[in-house]
Each structure stands twice: as C-alpha cells, then as structure tokens.
Scaffold this active site. Structure first.
Site, PDB file in Angstrom:
ATOM      1  CG  ASP A 163      29.658-124.467   6.821  1.00  0.00           C
ATOM      2  OD1 ASP A 163      28.872-125.050   6.053  1.00  0.00           O
ATOM      3  OD2 ASP A 163      29.344-124.125   7.978  1.00  0.00           O
TER       4      ASP A 163
ATOM      5  CE  LYS B 263      23.091-127.121   4.236  1.00  0.00           C
ATOM      6  NZ  LYS B 263      23.517-125.795   3.753  1.00  0.00           N
TER       7      LYS B 263
ATOM      8  CB  CYS C  87      24.611-130.177   6.521  1.00  0.00           C
ATOM      9  SG  CYS C  87      25.510-128.646   6.789  1.00  0.00           S
TER      10      CYS C  87
ATOM     11  CG  ASP D 140      23.097-127.343   9.175  1.00  0.00           C
ATOM     12  OD1 ASP D 140      24.101-127.980   9.529  1.00  0.00           O
ATOM     13  OD2 ASP D 140      23.143-126.159   8.798  1.00  0.00           O
TER      14      ASP D 140
ATOM     15  CG  ASP E  44      19.345-120.950   9.424  1.00  0.00           C
ATOM     16  OD1 ASP E  44      18.184-120.889   9.836  1.00  0.00           O
ATOM     17  OD2 ASP E  44      20.354-120.913  10.166  1.00  0.00           O
TER      18      ASP E  44
ATOM     19  CD1 TRP F  84      32.350-125.152  10.533  1.00  0.00           C
ATOM     20  CD2 TRP F  84      33.805-123.461  10.368  1.00  0.00           C
ATOM     21  NE1 TRP F  84      31.824-124.212   9.668  1.00  0.00           N
ATOM     22  CE2 TRP F  84      32.694-123.170   9.550  1.00  0.00           C
ATOM     23  CE3 TRP F  84      34.864-122.547  10.422  1.00  0.00           C
ATOM     24  CZ2 TRP F  84      32.598-121.997   8.797  1.00  0.00           C
ATOM     25  CZ3 TRP F  84      34.772-121.377   9.662  1.00  0.00           C
ATOM     26  CH2 TRP F  84      33.643-121.113   8.871  1.00  0.00           C
TER      27      TRP F  84
ATOM     28  CG  ASN G 273      24.755-125.558  12.117  1.00  0.00           C
ATOM     29  OD1 ASN G 273      25.711-125.818  11.401  1.00  0.00           O
ATOM     30  ND2 ASN G 273      23.567-125.299  11.637  1.00  0.00           N
TER      31      ASN G 273
HETATM   32  C1  DGJ Z   1      25.728-124.491   8.573  1.00  0.00           C
HETATM   33  C2  DGJ Z   1      25.710-125.087   7.207  1.00  0.00           C
HETATM   34  O1  DGJ Z   1      26.861-125.825   6.979  1.00  0.00           O
HETATM   35  C3  DGJ Z   1      25.538-123.962   6.181  1.00  0.00           C
HETATM   36  O2  DGJ Z   1      25.610-124.489   4.894  1.00  0.00           O
HETATM   37  C4  DGJ Z   1      24.216-123.296   6.440  1.00  0.00           C
HETATM   38  O3  DGJ Z   1      23.181-124.196   6.191  1.00  0.00           O
HETATM   39  C5  DGJ Z   1      24.170-122.783   7.859  1.00  0.00           C
HETATM   40  N1  DGJ Z   1      24.486-123.815   8.801  1.00  0.00           N
HETATM   41  C6  DGJ Z   1      22.818-122.218   8.173  1.00  0.00           C
HETATM   42  O4  DGJ Z   1      22.684-121.880   9.482  1.00  0.00           O
END
Ligand code: DGJ
Length: 729
Positions: free
Chosen positions: A547, A475, A525, A477, A366, A198, A479
């Site tokens: 990021d 976008k 993303c 995402d 977010d 990351w 995560n």
């Molecule tokens: C991870 C993304 O890479 C960031 O740019 C952002 O959108 C955050 N998540 C938001 O939780």
C-alpha cells in the site's frame, strides 16, 4: 535420470542440472541426509557416513555412534532419541506423542502430481521432472508418511512435500506436520528473511545463525507482511553474485513456520511448514493429511542466481492460466484518486483521461457496493450502490469499454462488515468463539471459509457479478488478520483445524472462480503485500506489492520482494504527490521509473493533472509498452541495494541478451560528490550494445567490467532508465 537409487550404497541421488541432493538409507531404516549442494557425479559416501556417525563424543567421552541425536535426518520423529526439533509429532489415543516411522519402500516416477486441495508447482510434460516418493511407517500405530521429492532438473529446483495417512485402527492427532527438514552439518551461515509490516513489506533482514533456535513465522492466519514464508541460508562469504545460498520458499498462504535450530555439535536443522502453533488435525483411520510444498533452491552464485531460479520457476511452473505468458495491462486504479468519494461521472472522467494517455484497463476499487461510503460497512453485500452508480456496474463497465479500456473490479470476498445484510442474516458465518467478543479490525470480521456453505455462498455472489458485467480484471483484497479463530461447525477436537481449513476453503473458492473465468486477470492483495506468497500466485498471477506507493520507499520493497518473486508478479503504481503514505514529493519520472520496474499502473486522479504532466505520462506509457516484455519476462539482475546506500539499481535482460533495460535511482542529493559507475551484469560480453536515444555504443564486456557512468543528477530522488540494444558489427 534425475533420481537414481544406488542399491549398492543404499543412496538416493537426486540431481538437477547443477545440484545434487543425496539421501542415505541407513541399516536402521532411517533416512539420513548426506549432501545438498553443487552437483557431484559418482559420489562415494562411505567416508561421509563415517564422519557423521563417529566424530562426536558421547557423555562418557567415547567416540561412538550417538544414534539419532546426531544423525542428519530427512524427516525426524519425536521421542525416539533425536532430541532436536522433530519434523512431525502425532498424538495417539493413549496420549503418547512418540512415533517411530521407518523406511518401508519407495517409488520413482516421471512428472509430478498436483497436491489435492493445495496450490502446487506442476509439469507441462512429464519428462520435465521426476518424483521420488519414500514411504515411512510406524508399525505400532499404523501411521504412514509419504515423503515426496520432485526434481525439476532443468529448473534447478527440488520440491518437497509430505502426506500423512492413518493406516491404523485408532484415531491419530497431528500436532506438527512440517513439509521439509534439512540438516546441515554446520552453522557457518547467515539467515536471510523478508520481514516487515503494513506498508513496509519485504525488508531484507540478515542475521548470523547462533546456537539454539531462530525462526520466522506467522500466527496471523495469512502468510503476512510481518514475515514472508521464505528463508535463505547464506554462507558467510556469499553475496548477490557469489557464494553458496540455500533458499526455502513455502507454497502456502496461512500460518507458517521456518525454523533453524543449531544444536550442540553445530549442525543446523532447517524446517519449514504449517505453523504447529494452535494447529491440530484429527486423522481418523484411512484419512489423509497433505502438507503444502516447499520449493528448495541451491545457488553457488549468490542471491542473484537464486532469485533468477525462483523467478523462472514461479513464472513458468507455479503461475498458471491465460495470463501466465501474457504481457500485463497498464491499469489505472481509482483508490488513491478518489477513495470512497466518487460518482459515475468522476470515474468516467478519469477513464476518459486514461484512454487518452494509453492506459489499457480501468479498475474500480473499494466503495462500489452496498452503502459503503467509508470502511465501516457493507463487506459481504456485493450488490452495486445505485446511489453512487445509478446506471449500474454493467453500464459503467460498458461505457469504459467504449473508451477503449477494459474494466476491472475490487472485491474483498473473505470479509464481512457487522453493518451488512449478510452479517444480519448470518451472524455465525464469521470466525468466532461462542460467548466471546468478536474483535473488529478495520471495522470488519473474517468470514469462516472453513465452512463449505459460506464458501459456496460467497463464490456464488462473486460469480453472479463476474457473469453479468464485462469484467477483465479482479483485485481480490483481504484487509485484516484472524482473531477468535474457531468455527461454529467444527466439533471441539477439530477446532484447531480451523485456520488450515480456512486456507483449504479459500483455495477451493479461488480455484472455482479463477477456473470459471479464465479470461479475467486476477490480482491478489492483502492491504498490499500481506499475503504475497507462492500459494496465492498459483491462483492469481500478480499481487499488489504494497500500500506504500511512494517511489522511494518502493525501491526497498520491490528489491526485497524480488528476492523470491518474479517481477511480473509485482504491481507497482504511479501515485500523486505529495505521496499519501509518506508525504514525499518525487518527480513524475522517478515515480514512473519505480513503477516501470514492475507491472506498471497508475493510482491517481488524472483529471487533476496538468497537460504537461499528462504528456509525460503518455511518454512513459509509450516507453513501457516497448520495454514491458523485457521487464516482465526477462532476467532480473540487481545492481545496487537501496538498503545499503544512497542508490538503487537493477536491470532486466531479454532471454537472448539482445536487449536490456537499466534503471538507476539516486536517493539524496550530495554536494560535490563523485559520479557513480554502474557495473552491469548478465550481458553478453561479446555483444555490442547501443544505448537507445544516443549514439553511444559499448561492448557488453565494457559495460559489465568497466561499467556505465551515471551522469550528474541534481536534486533528491532522481532516476534514469536506459534501454540497450544489441547492434551488429
Ligand atoms: C487495501 C488495498 O491494499 C488498497 O489498495 C485498497 O484496495 C484498499 N484496501 C481498499 O479498501
């Protein structure tokens, strides 16, 4: 004709403009790999076949045919003599995992079919490509294997994929089903991979091939920031501009394996496909299994040429939709500007400043939904938080539109927070194993996209918002990676299908949503570049590269990503200083020059900027609008690798070579140092170029062979950008 079957020699000759790939159909009906490299015409292969078959000694020291164990193969089986790594393995009902699939026939057709349920490269006109489909069959169990090779002649690309069909009467279980296998005769190569973590994606890592296996893989349920689904084999003398390079890029976003096995006689077997680790697929009679595709590129002019082949192909024959050929908007994203802490007024203030400097799109990241004031809740509840945005999303979007900006929105549709109405209503909708704890990452769980009901519900939620708010950009995402990989709806013998079924579910959701909203620009993303791969690019033509927004860290990340992925797919933002990830302070100009080497965006609170800085931002945006066509659609030439020293440089050249943008970065300052000379590439040697904003005029030949002198740059983290334009006479 790019594919010819030479009956006399029993050879399949696959030719692109500059390359040849040759397969021999051996008398035993096995497919023998003969050649892949620079184009050869009228090849007589007999001497090569003799060499392959007779130059290795058996255990009794006799130079004799050793059979499959030394035969360079196209798609090797397990258990019938080839003791190297097989390309596939199947378990029969009797427990045996041995198969013997041999040639049964082939067809050659124009064009290329899309892969069912999977992302795939495409033709716009059937004359662009030819596809060879070779049928292999194991007569004992009825397994049919279709090997597909599409030759994109003018793109210099060969695309491979494989389809399994159960033509027998018993159940078969696929244990391994790779998409490509290439046997090289020697291992005098380095293997190049894009590894990382990351915030540190796309670190170019090169190692010499050694005897045994060497691989990159993902078991995370996403292609990953740790290893990108790409490898290249480089001849020892190959570099950015010269030498033989073989690239393998996988069009898939989940678990993958890229393995190179160097065997006893020094041959190197390269394989790429879905990771066999924790994979299994039950294939009932008449059922089929489609493997994703691998894009293979050979370059005899180093990595730079390989990258330009991938860039052109991915830009034009993988990415799709309205935005494929459109200049991408300059955006401002509020994430690093406000994180979760924003009000409607704050967002409007940022948007208002953005409109004054020429930004074209405002993205709300977010925190706009549920009661999400931090990352502990609300994923899955895609309804606006009226506490933060009392007038609703629609109203906010319209006010932003009135300022002359388009409106974009962040989602993380594949996830659910335990603290959400969705999870309370459907606790079985996430990946989980009955009786086991559910591992949280970033306080969230992964929704089970292998389930149709889950996919449908999420698709509906996203479509509801996209249909009621004037949204121009999304976008998307993701995560966290997978844990407790199992699905409540799959029977025990199908549990190991979960991770791949998840990808199929995700691709279907993406297909439905992106095709329902062709005028929305989608950006993928995954905490940055955690799922930056060719599979995602098929649905979403750009990606949040990392990021890590630090302008200096980004040099390596963007340089590495550019090995495979086109510049137009890489989003890059100017953020505040000290930088939020590494606390580095860099000038606005350097931040802009890094960000302008991709799809330019901003990710800071413009209301906190001084008027002076806002003027500079305005200038940068004006400049980018003039050059973005060249940056996004031009040819990329990498000039200096930031991993190799104190400098980074690259240039973008318009297709007709009349214009170029050169970006140069000096990382640390040095006392009494020698000025650098930057030798440009890719220009027309016979053209004369004027450096914009100066009176300097140079020949393309001078700039390439003698070079451009970099002025003295005082201080750390300095950069320059030059625009060259052809002048007459
Ligand atoms: C991870 C993304 O890479 C960031 O740019 C952002 O959108 C955050 N998540 C938001 O939780």
């Amino acid at each position: 004709m790019s594919i010819v079957f030479d009956e006399k020699n029993q050879n399949f000759n696959l030719s692109t403009k500059d390359t040849s790939y040759i397969i021999h159909l051996a008398a035993s009906q096995f497919l023998q790999h003969v050649y892949w490299g620079k184009r050869v015409n009228g090849f007589t292969l007999n001497y090569l076949l003799r060499y392959f078959n007779e130059n290795k000694c058996d255990s009794d020291g006799i130079r004799d045919e050793l059979g499959l164990d030394v035969l360079p193969q196209e798609y090797p089986s397990y258990g019938i003599g080839d003791l190297r790594s097989p390309a596939y393995q199947v378990c029969l009902e009797n427990g045996s995992t041995v198969t013997d699939a041999r040639y049964k026939g082939h067809s050659i057709s124009l064009g290329k079919e899309a892969l069912e349920g999977l992302p795939s490269s495409y033709v716009e006109d059937i004359s662009e490509a030819q596809t060879l489909e070779i049928e292999l069959k194991d007569d004992l169990c009825g397994l049919k294997i279709l090997l597909s090779y599409t030759v994109f002649e003018n793109f210099n690309v060969i695309v491979r994929s494989v389809k399994f069909i159960n033509k027998g009467n018993e159940n078969l279980k696929l244990l391994r089903a790779l998409s490509a296998n290439v046997d090289f005769d020697d291992y005098d190569f380095d293997m190049l991979q894009l590894s990382g973590a990351w915030g540190r994606e796309f670190d170019m890592t090169k190692r010499p091939l050694v005897r045994g296996s060497q691989s990159v893989e993902s078991r995370r349920g996403a292609s990953s920031a740790q290893q990108n689904p790409f490898v290249a084999l480089m001849r020892k003398n190959a570099d950015e501009d010269t030498g033989d390079v073989y690239g393998f890029s996988f069009v898939y976003s989940g678990n993958f394996l890229a393995n190179v096995e160097v065997e006893q006689f020094g041959s190197a077997r390269v394989q790429m496909g879905i990771n066999p680790f924790d994979f299994g697929w039950l294939l009932k009679p008449q059922e089929t299994f489609q493997c994703p595709e691998t894009i293979m590129v050979y370059s005899d002019a180093g990595l730079g040429n390989m990258s330009r082949i991938y860039h052109k192909f991915y830009r034009q024959r993988l990415c799709r939709g309205t935005f494929r050929d459109k200049e991408r908007p300059i955006l401002i994203n509020n994430w690093e500007g406000t994180y979760f802490d924003f009000t409607e007024t704050k967002l409007k203030d940022i948007a208002s400043e953005a409109s004054k400097v020429g930004i074209e799109l405002f993205v709300l990241d977010d925190g706009w939904f549920g009661h999400r004031d931090n990352d502990r809740s609300s994923l899955g509840d895609w309804q606006v938080d009226l506490k933060k945005l009392p007038n609703g999303l629609d109203n906010l979007a319209k006010s932003i539109n009135q300022m002359g900006l388009k409106f974009g929105l962040w989602f993380e549709p594949e996830m659910v927070s335990p603290d959400s109405d969705l999870y309370r209503a459907h606790p079985d909708w996430c990946l989980h194993i009955p009786g086991r704890d559910r591992t949280l990452r970033r306080h969230q769980l992964v929704l089970d996209f292998s389930r149709e009901d889950v996919c449908e519900a999420i698709t509906k939620m996203i479509i509801d918002t996209l249909s009621t708010v004037p949204i121009a950009y999304v976008k998307w995402d993701m995560n966290r990676n997978m844990s407790e990989v199992g699905s409540a709806l799959l029977e025990p013998e199908r549990q190991r299908e979960t991770a791949h079924r998840y990808m199929l579910g995700l691709y279907k959701v993406l297909d439905t949503i992106t095709s329902s909203f062709p005028d929305i620009l989608f950006e993928s993303c995954a905490s940055g570049g955690g799922r930056f791969d060719a599979g995602m690019l098929y649905y979403m033509p750009q990606t949040w590269t990392s990021d890590d927004t630090d302008a200096i860290e980004r040099l390596k990340i963007q340089y590495g990503a550019s090995l495979v992925y086109p510049v137009i797919t890489m989003s890059s933002h100017v953020s505040a200083v000290p930088n939020h990830q590494v606390s580095r302070i860099t000038s606005l100009t350097t931040r802009a020059n890094t960000a302008m080497s991709g799809n330019l965006g901003f990710e800071l609170d413009l209301t906190k900027m001084t008027d002076n800085d806002k003027e500079k931002v305005k200038e940068h945006i004006k400049y980018y609008k003039q050059i973005r066509k060249i940056v996004q659609f031009g040819d990329l030439y990498r000039l200096k690798n930031p991993s190799h020293g104190n400098e980074a440089a690259w240039m973008f050249i318009s297709q007709d070579k009349t214009e170029a943008i050169v970006n140069y970065f000096k990382i640390l300052s040095k006392c009494n140092y020698k000025l650098s000379v930057l030798k440009l590439k890719g220009l027309d040697a016979n053209k004369r170029y004027k450096i914009d904003g100066t009176t300097e005029i140079y020949g393309g030949d001078e700039l390439m062979y003698a070079g451009l002198i970099i002025p003295e740059l005082k201080g750390d983290f300095q950069s320059c950008s030059w625009r060259l334009k052809e002048i007459d006479g």
